[in-house]
Design a protein around this motif. Structure first.
Motif, PDB file in Angstrom:
ATOM      1  N   ARG A 127       0.865  -1.261   0.086  1.00  0.00           N
ATOM      2  CA  ARG A 127       0.282   0.021  -0.289  1.00  0.00           C
ATOM      3  C   ARG A 127       0.959   1.358   0.188  1.00  0.00           C
ATOM      4  NH1 ARG A 127      -2.145  -1.095   4.587  1.00  0.00           N
ATOM      5  NH2 ARG A 127      -1.773   0.806   5.809  1.00  0.00           N
ATOM      6  N   GLN A 128       2.088   1.497   0.667  1.00  0.00           N
ATOM      7  CA  GLN A 128       2.933   2.301   0.526  1.00  0.00           C
ATOM      8  C   GLN A 128       3.838   2.911  -0.115  1.00  0.00           C
ATOM      9  OE1 GLN A 128       5.625   1.352   4.292  1.00  0.00           O
ATOM     10  NE2 GLN A 128       3.691   2.617   5.635  1.00  0.00           N
ATOM     11  N   THR A 129       3.732   1.797  -1.572  1.00  0.00           N
ATOM     12  CA  THR A 129       4.368   1.522  -2.520  1.00  0.00           C
ATOM     13  C   THR A 129       3.363   1.914  -3.499  1.00  0.00           C
ATOM     14  OG1 THR A 129       4.506  -0.657  -2.398  1.00  0.00           O
ATOM     15  CG2 THR A 129       6.315   0.587  -2.433  1.00  0.00           C
ATOM     16  N   HIS A 130       2.118   2.395  -3.093  1.00  0.00           N
ATOM     17  CA  HIS A 130       1.240   2.609  -4.408  1.00  0.00           C
ATOM     18  C   HIS A 130       0.448   1.440  -5.604  1.00  0.00           C
ATOM     19  CE1 HIS A 130       1.979   6.195  -2.415  1.00  0.00           C
ATOM     20  NE2 HIS A 130       2.663   6.547  -2.833  1.00  0.00           N
ATOM     21  N   LEU A 131       1.048   0.416  -4.569  1.00  0.00           N
ATOM     22  CA  LEU A 131       0.619  -1.298  -5.535  1.00  0.00           C
ATOM     23  C   LEU A 131      -1.101  -1.519  -5.381  1.00  0.00           C
ATOM     24  CD1 LEU A 131       4.199  -2.930  -5.645  1.00  0.00           C
ATOM     25  CD2 LEU A 131       3.586  -1.533  -7.261  1.00  0.00           C
ATOM     26  N   ILE A 132      -0.855  -1.384  -3.793  1.00  0.00           N
ATOM     27  CA  ILE A 132      -2.947  -1.455  -4.190  1.00  0.00           C
ATOM     28  C   ILE A 132      -3.413   0.024  -3.226  1.00  0.00           C
ATOM     29  CG2 ILE A 132      -2.022  -4.238  -4.173  1.00  0.00           C
ATOM     30  CD1 ILE A 132      -2.310  -4.017  -0.792  1.00  0.00           C
ATOM     31  N   ARG A 133      -4.754  -0.478  -3.265  1.00  0.00           N
ATOM     32  CA  ARG A 133      -5.135   0.793  -2.042  1.00  0.00           C
ATOM     33  C   ARG A 133      -6.377   0.238  -1.634  1.00  0.00           C
ATOM     34  NH1 ARG A 133      -9.828   3.028  -5.214  1.00  0.00           N
ATOM     35  NH2 ARG A 133      -9.674   1.874  -6.689  1.00  0.00           N
ATOM     36  N   GLY A 134      -6.732   0.331  -0.666  1.00  0.00           N
ATOM     37  CA  GLY A 134      -7.345   0.079   0.534  1.00  0.00           C
ATOM     38  C   GLY A 134      -8.742   0.187  -0.071  1.00  0.00           C
ATOM     39  N   ILE A 135      -9.770  -0.095   0.774  1.00  0.00           N
ATOM     40  CA  ILE A 135     -11.256   0.725   0.262  1.00  0.00           C
ATOM     41  C   ILE A 135     -12.420   0.486   1.957  1.00  0.00           C
ATOM     42  CG2 ILE A 135     -13.845   0.372  -1.105  1.00  0.00           C
ATOM     43  CD1 ILE A 135     -11.805   1.409  -2.477  1.00  0.00           C
ATOM     44  N   LYS A 136     -12.921   1.772   2.238  1.00  0.00           N
ATOM     45  CA  LYS A 136     -13.344   1.703   3.583  1.00  0.00           C
ATOM     46  C   LYS A 136     -14.815   0.936   3.419  1.00  0.00           C
ATOM     47  CE  LYS A 136     -10.150   4.309   5.635  1.00  0.00           C
ATOM     48  NZ  LYS A 136     -10.717   5.778   6.517  1.00  0.00           N
ATOM     49  N   GLY A 137     -15.684   0.146   4.570  1.00  0.00           N
ATOM     50  CA  GLY A 137     -16.644   0.202   4.750  1.00  0.00           C
ATOM     51  C   GLY A 137     -16.870  -1.286   4.450  1.00  0.00           C
ATOM     52  N   PHE A 138     -18.159  -1.476   4.611  1.00  0.00           N
ATOM     53  CA  PHE A 138     -18.527  -3.019   4.985  1.00  0.00           C
ATOM     54  C   PHE A 138     -17.957  -4.036   3.609  1.00  0.00           C
ATOM     55  CE2 PHE A 138     -22.141  -6.560   3.944  1.00  0.00           C
ATOM     56  CZ  PHE A 138     -22.082  -7.087   5.525  1.00  0.00           C
ATOM     57  N   LYS A 139     -18.130  -3.663   2.987  1.00  0.00           N
ATOM     58  CA  LYS A 139     -17.002  -4.705   1.805  1.00  0.00           C
ATOM     59  C   LYS A 139     -16.150  -4.095   1.301  1.00  0.00           C
ATOM     60  CE  LYS A 139     -21.662  -6.565   0.042  1.00  0.00           C
ATOM     61  NZ  LYS A 139     -22.251  -6.797  -1.692  1.00  0.00           N
ATOM     62  N   GLY A 140     -15.382  -3.723   2.152  1.00  0.00           N
ATOM     63  CA  GLY A 140     -13.803  -3.312   2.057  1.00  0.00           C
ATOM     64  C   GLY A 140     -12.858  -4.135   2.084  1.00  0.00           C
ATOM     65  N   GLY A 141     -11.813  -3.766   1.674  1.00  0.00           N
ATOM     66  CA  GLY A 141     -10.882  -4.731   1.497  1.00  0.00           C
ATOM     67  C   GLY A 141     -10.015  -3.462   0.467  1.00  0.00           C
ATOM     68  N   TYR A 142      -8.850  -4.899  -0.812  1.00  0.00           N
ATOM     69  CA  TYR A 142      -8.078  -3.565  -1.051  1.00  0.00           C
ATOM     70  C   TYR A 142      -7.943  -4.511  -2.660  1.00  0.00           C
ATOM     71  CZ  TYR A 142      -4.838  -2.911   2.818  1.00  0.00           C
ATOM     72  OH  TYR A 142      -5.210  -3.113   4.655  1.00  0.00           O
ATOM     73  N   VAL A 143      -8.176  -3.455  -3.563  1.00  0.00           N
ATOM     74  CA  VAL A 143      -7.625  -3.542  -5.187  1.00  0.00           C
ATOM     75  C   VAL A 143      -6.061  -2.873  -5.272  1.00  0.00           C
ATOM     76  CG1 VAL A 143     -10.147  -3.026  -5.461  1.00  0.00           C
ATOM     77  CG2 VAL A 143      -8.814  -1.397  -5.484  1.00  0.00           C
ATOM     78  N   VAL A 144      -5.741  -3.562  -7.102  1.00  0.00           N
ATOM     79  CA  VAL A 144      -4.829  -3.110  -7.058  1.00  0.00           C
ATOM     80  C   VAL A 144      -4.481  -1.676  -8.087  1.00  0.00           C
ATOM     81  CG1 VAL A 144      -3.388  -5.320  -7.797  1.00  0.00           C
ATOM     82  CG2 VAL A 144      -5.366  -3.969  -9.434  1.00  0.00           C
ATOM     83  N   ALA A 145      -3.563  -0.726  -7.189  1.00  0.00           N
ATOM     84  CA  ALA A 145      -3.807   0.866  -7.539  1.00  0.00           C
ATOM     85  C   ALA A 145      -3.505   1.267  -8.951  1.00  0.00           C
ATOM     86  CB  ALA A 145      -2.445   1.690  -7.232  1.00  0.00           C
ATOM     87  N   ARG A 146      -3.537   0.107 -10.038  1.00  0.00           N
ATOM     88  CA  ARG A 146      -3.481   0.637 -11.146  1.00  0.00           C
ATOM     89  C   ARG A 146      -3.030  -1.047 -12.244  1.00  0.00           C
ATOM     90  NH1 ARG A 146       2.462   1.088  -9.633  1.00  0.00           N
ATOM     91  NH2 ARG A 146       2.855   0.648 -11.575  1.00  0.00           N
ATOM     92  N   PRO A 147      -3.749  -0.239 -13.321  1.00  0.00           N
ATOM     93  CA  PRO A 147      -4.373  -1.808 -14.187  1.00  0.00           C
ATOM     94  C   PRO A 147      -3.077  -2.373 -14.408  1.00  0.00           C
ATOM     95  CG  PRO A 147      -4.961   0.313 -15.060  1.00  0.00           C
ATOM     96  CD  PRO A 147      -3.833   0.198 -14.114  1.00  0.00           C
ATOM     97  N   ALA A 148      -2.711  -4.159 -14.125  1.00  0.00           N
ATOM     98  CA  ALA A 148      -2.418  -5.659 -14.205  1.00  0.00           C
ATOM     99  C   ALA A 148      -1.063  -4.831 -14.870  1.00  0.00           C
ATOM    100  CB  ALA A 148      -2.636  -6.859 -13.832  1.00  0.00           C
TER     101      ALA A 148
END
Length: 202
Positions: free
Chosen positions: A51-72
């Motif tokens: 996350r600190q290197t901006h490869l993923i980003r967190g999503i808050k909320g009930f269905k929160g979690g992580y997604v990739v920050a840029r196209p794979a």
């Protein structure tokens, strides 16, 4: 080749996130933990670096979690490995700044520097998308083949349709994988030799 558990699990977690967030949904840490048999606590520590290197980003909320920050296809493995352990692809200094040995300088320039450059160039040329595609191809081949190209028994994904666990897909048996896959394994041999030499000189 000796790679730390942090690096291996970090790569596995990132690929898992990339695959399971393609539909736009965030991937929960608990889901990664169940699929890949990695503890939630350890995953949370690893995901901080991604996350600190901006490869993923967190999503808050009930269905929160992580997604990739840029196209794979825009994320290289050089970025991923550097985010998890900067020393793996880092420069090797065999003699130190104060060493004036011509022989050591020759070895440094002719061997270590070139090997490091080759490894970085190779990892720069492989994207997260490439690894996702390879994993899917291996899962398909292992599903239809009586033989398996992994060292260990394949773990079932906790996803519709099941399949091969990502961690198992990375544990290649070189002979079997050569028989099933049409890609050369020369890279794995070269990388193994690189890390063996790097370990010997430490």
């Amino acid at each position: 080749m000796k790679i730390s558990t942090k690096v291996e699990c970090g790569i596995i977690a990132l690929i898992d996130i990339a695959i399971h967030s393609e539909n736009g949904e965030a991937v929960a840490v608990s889901s990664i933990s169940k699929r890949q048999n990695i503890s939630v606590k350890y995953l949370e520590q690893i995901l901080v670096a991604l996350r600190q290197t901006h490869l993923i980003r967190g999503i808050k909320g009930f269905k929160g979690g992580y997604v990739v920050a840029r196209p794979a296809n825009q994320i290289s493995f050089q970025e991923i490995i550097d985010a998890l352990d900067i020393t793996i692809l880092g420069d090797v200094d065999a003699g130190g700044a104060d060493d004036t040995s011509l022989l050591k300088a020759t070895i440094q320039e002719s061997l270590w520097d070139k090997m490091t450059a080759y490894l970085r160039q190779f990892c720069t040329g492989i994207t997260l998308q490439d690894m996702m595609d390879r994993y899917r191809r291996m899962r398909h081949l292992c599903t239809i083949s009586d033989r398996c190209c992994c060292k260990q028994y394949l773990t079932a994904d906790k996803t519709p349709g099941g399949g091969v666990g990502i961690s198992a897909a990375f544990s290649f048996n070189q002979t079997a994988s050569n028989q099933i896959l049409d890609e050369p394994s020369d890279f794995y041999r070269k990388i193994s030799e690189y890390f063996i030499l790097k370990k010997m000189k430490q």
